[in-house]
Design an enzyme around this catalytic site. Structure first.
Site, mmCIF file in Angstrom:
data_model
loop_
_atom_site.group_PDB
_atom_site.id
_atom_site.type_symbol
_atom_site.label_atom_id
_atom_site.label_comp_id
_atom_site.label_asym_id
_atom_site.label_seq_id
_atom_site.Cartn_x
_atom_site.Cartn_y
_atom_site.Cartn_z
ATOM 1 N N ASP A 22 0.825 -1.225 0.000
ATOM 2 C CA ASP A 22 0.000 0.000 0.000
ATOM 3 C C ASP A 22 0.854 1.267 0.000
ATOM 4 O O ASP A 22 0.331 2.380 0.035
ATOM 5 C CB ASP A 22 -0.992 0.018 1.164
ATOM 6 C CG ASP A 22 -0.318 -0.061 2.528
ATOM 7 O OD1 ASP A 22 0.929 0.055 2.597
ATOM 8 O OD2 ASP A 22 -1.036 -0.229 3.533
ATOM 9 N N ASN A 240 -0.444 24.125 31.319
ATOM 10 C CA ASN A 240 -1.015 23.175 30.367
ATOM 11 C C ASN A 240 0.105 22.694 29.441
ATOM 12 O O ASN A 240 0.283 21.495 29.223
ATOM 13 C CB ASN A 240 -2.118 23.887 29.592
ATOM 14 C CG ASN A 240 -2.913 22.990 28.669
ATOM 15 O OD1 ASN A 240 -3.993 23.356 28.255
ATOM 16 N ND2 ASN A 240 -2.411 21.832 28.313
ATOM 17 N N GLU A 312 -5.248 27.822 20.102
ATOM 18 C CA GLU A 312 -4.562 26.615 19.636
ATOM 19 C C GLU A 312 -5.444 25.715 18.786
ATOM 20 O O GLU A 312 -4.957 24.757 18.165
ATOM 21 C CB GLU A 312 -4.021 25.806 20.822
ATOM 22 C CG GLU A 312 -5.052 25.013 21.611
ATOM 23 C CD GLU A 312 -5.699 25.802 22.742
ATOM 24 O OE1 GLU A 312 -6.251 25.187 23.660
ATOM 25 O OE2 GLU A 312 -5.658 27.054 22.686
ATOM 26 N N GLY A 364 -7.472 18.712 31.321
ATOM 27 C CA GLY A 364 -6.780 17.619 30.648
ATOM 28 C C GLY A 364 -7.701 16.726 29.845
ATOM 29 O O GLY A 364 -7.242 16.008 28.952
ATOM 30 N N ASP A 366 -9.768 17.045 27.351
ATOM 31 C CA ASP A 366 -10.320 17.783 26.224
ATOM 32 C C ASP A 366 -10.435 16.859 25.013
ATOM 33 O O ASP A 366 -9.415 16.468 24.469
ATOM 34 C CB ASP A 366 -9.484 19.026 25.911
ATOM 35 C CG ASP A 366 -7.977 18.739 25.810
ATOM 36 O OD1 ASP A 366 -7.491 17.790 26.464
ATOM 37 O OD2 ASP A 366 -7.289 19.472 25.088
ATOM 38 N N GLU A 560 -1.498 7.595 20.842
ATOM 39 C CA GLU A 560 -1.946 8.420 21.967
ATOM 40 C C GLU A 560 -3.074 7.748 22.753
ATOM 41 O O GLU A 560 -3.146 7.852 23.978
ATOM 42 C CB GLU A 560 -2.424 9.755 21.395
ATOM 43 C CG GLU A 560 -3.068 10.712 22.376
ATOM 44 C CD GLU A 560 -3.738 11.885 21.677
ATOM 45 O OE1 GLU A 560 -3.921 12.910 22.334
ATOM 46 O OE2 GLU A 560 -4.086 11.769 20.473
#
Length: 622
Positions: A22, A240, A312, A364, A366, A560
């Site tokens: 691929d 943050n 952001e 945190g 989000d 993640e």
């Protein structure tokens, strides 16, 4: 043991041409090649490398050698056939942590300039903002202006939300701790989450440090705490992340846990003393100011004090919210944003909306429907658990390390002072956040005076620091595990709490069906605290099995987050899934995911590790 003496470029070209059908420069189960590749060993015999996992291991070993500047390499068969449990652990320990380590000296800043978030600044210099009091950093970065594409700018002594908003059109990096040694200035290192998250993030740093300590990287975990201290002393809070638009925003508080766990290894009493003073300062100045993050009932909330639209966020993120207001005044969404940000248009609804939206990001989590639209009104159970842990840590460290007397910020403290605070908070959490009918810990809305009915993974957090009674823990585990346990571990929420998903109401990444490393790590420890070892082992196994299976099938991918219902890294929610976009080999994994793997492996019984290597499904064991 067979050893293959390989010419790197030639072998790579042949391997990818045959197996990477691929064209994504990885070898995964989705490729349609023969999954068999011939190699000649040093003794002249032919050996066939078979299977997706083995072929991707070969690819990775070739690329590692190439990155080291080699043109040929000797690869033993045991590297290609390495059991997946130990291979993933080794890659994290010896390769990924190195790939995630940064510093704010000349070499580190040069890497930051190439960050994708700075692409809009190509015609200008990247601003580096330095605290008013830090002359060492200011003078150092000034000397770099002629060498690097940066601009050193000193922050004002008092940083207001208005000032932070004024930086939105020229966002930059915030300096972290520098040290001068033998006349040379070096940045104190830190670990970033990975991918587009190329800064030091608040609670990510604690969980990453848990993994660093498991891997014996004590100095790096200690350095993370030193940068936390720098942020509190110079920016007033643990940020943050160290970018200018985060100056009004903190993160979930794990500082005392970090310094305590580092101290348990180093026994450096002077280092602990310095950090304990700073932690008490953070507790009192960030969390215990009435009317801000301390609410009238004695519990705490998050409260991000910025102004306007969070800069952001990617373009178009708020279009659905802004569209009706733009239509009302007959202008485009872009024009409405410009006028609203400049204060030319007043909108009380949006002011409140963005207050809660920024506060979600401070939490945190989000984002999540658990806290969307009302986050600043909520006494979140996990926040108050973390502050209970602060109070308990203060008490126990002062009692056991400092002979029950500690001076900080012109005050003298004994352990009894902090034990009383911890006991009071425990009572408040049990009064406002314990739902006896459901047998769950939930969030409390201090404005409406009601408990939330949203069932989330955070219900387990009181177990992490022994806040719950044994009876509560037993009821909680009995009720919450069946609601939240999925194939790959604990989901961020129940499906029922999340509600139906549609184009108008898209999935949120901290909700069902997704699962996150910090939740799992806290839950494992909490279950073990209360003697629920069997349950802990099962959850650890489920989580590690999911990581291993995805890594084996997808060229070492460690992302993640995961969809724990399907036990896959293919997550369909906002922001995508950092850690899945790479070529040839992941050089980082993802910070707290790496940590969860190493931490979980350190807790898992040997009999289960053997089953993991055989990729035996959790359902066949538990």
């Amino acid at each position: 043991m067979k050893v293959f003496n390989l010419q790197i470029e030639d072998t790579l070209s042949r391997l990818l041409l045959q197996e990477d059908t691929d064209g994504d420069k990885k070898i995964t189960i989705e490729d349609k090649g023969p999954k068999a590749f011939d190699l000649i060993s040093e003794d002249g015999t032919k050996h066939v490398i078979k299977g997706t996992y083995q072929l991707s291991n070969l690819l990775q070993e070739l690329v590692i050698a190439k990155y080291d500047g080699k043109t040929s390499v000797k690869i033993p068969l045991n590297k290609i056939d390495e059991p997946p449990v130990s291979r993933i652990s080794r890659m994290i320990r010896d390769f990924y942590w190195k790939g995630l380590t940064r510093s704010m000296d000349a070499q580190g800043v040069e890497k930051l300039i190439s960050d994708t978030k700075n692409e809009s600044l190509t015609a200008e210099k990247l601003p580096i903002y330095i605290p008013f009091q830090d002359d060492l950093a200011f003078n150092y970065y000034k000397t770099l202006e002629t060498k690097l594409n940066i601009n050193a700018a000193k922050l004002p002594e008092v940083i207001s939300p208005e000032f932070v908003k004024s930086l939105n059109d020229k966002p930059g990096i915030l300096s972290l701790k520098l040290e001068k040694e033998n006349g040379e200035i070096k940045g104190v290192p830190f670990v970033v989450p990975g991918g587009r998250f190329n800064e030091m993030y608040g609670w990510d740093s604690y969980f990453e440090s848990v993994g660093l300590l498991v891997d014996g990287k004590v100095d790096l975990a200690k350095a993370m705490a030193d940068n936390f201290q720098y942020e509190i002393e110079h920016y007033g809070k643990i940020l943050n992340a160290n970018r200018s638009y985060y100056l009004t925003r903190t993160q979930p508080p794990f500082y005392t846990s970090l310094i305590r766990e580092v101290f348990e290894i180093t026994n450096d009493k002077n280092w602990l003393k310095s950090h304990l003073k700073t932690a008490i300062k953070e507790y009192e100045s960030v969390w215990m100011v009435k009317g801000k993050r301390l609410t009238e009932n004695g519990l705490n909330r998050y409260l991000a004090e910025g102004l306007g639209i969070p800069p952001e966020c990617e373009e178009g993120h708020y279009d659905a919210v802004l569209k009706p207001f733009a239509a009302e005044v007959n202008c485009s969404i872009e024009d409405y944003i410009t006028k609203y940000q400049k204060g030319e248009l007043q909108n009380d609804f949006l002011d409140t909306y963005f207050l809660h939206d920024r506060t979600v990001r401070e939490s945190g989590h989000d984002t999540s429907y658990r806290i969307e639209g009302n986050c600043a009104d909520l006494n979140l159970v996990e926040l108050n658990v973390l502050l209970y842990k602060y109070e308990l840590d203060f008490a126990e460290l002062i009692k056991n390390v400092f002979d029950d007397s500690f001076n900080a910020n012109s005050n003298s403290y004994t352990s009894s002072y902090w034990f009383k605070k911890a006991d009071n908070r425990k009572q408040l959490v049990n009064t406002f956040c314990w739902n006896a009918d459901l047998g769950l810990y939930v969030d409390y809305n201090h404005v409406t005076k009601t408990q939330s009915t949203f069932v989330a993974a955070t219900t387990f957090t009181p177990l992490w620091c022994n806040l719950a009674s044994k009876e509560q823990a037993t009821v909680l585990v009995k009720n919450a595990l069946p609601l939240l346990k999925e194939k790959g571990g604990i989901a961020g929420s129940t499906k029922a709490s999340r509600g139906d998903i549609s184009e108008e109401r898209p999935a949120r990444q901290w909700d069902y069906p997704n699962g996150w490393a910090p939740h799992q790590m806290m839950i494992w420890k909490g279950l073990i605290n209360y003697g629920f070892n069997k349950e802990a082992q099962e959850l650890i196994y489920r989580w590690l099995f999911m990581i291993i299976k995805n890594a084996v099938d997808y060229n070492g991918t460690i992302p993640e987050k995961y969809d724990v219902v399907e036990a896959t890294h293919k997550v369909f929610a906002e922001y995508g899934n950092v850690g899945t976009d790479f070529e040839y080999i992941s050089q980082e994994g993802f910070g707290w995911m790496n940590a969860s793997y190493q931490y979980g492996l350190s807790l898992l019984e040997n009999r289960y590790i053997q089953n993991l290597n055989k990729l035996i499904e959790p359902e066949k064991i538990f």
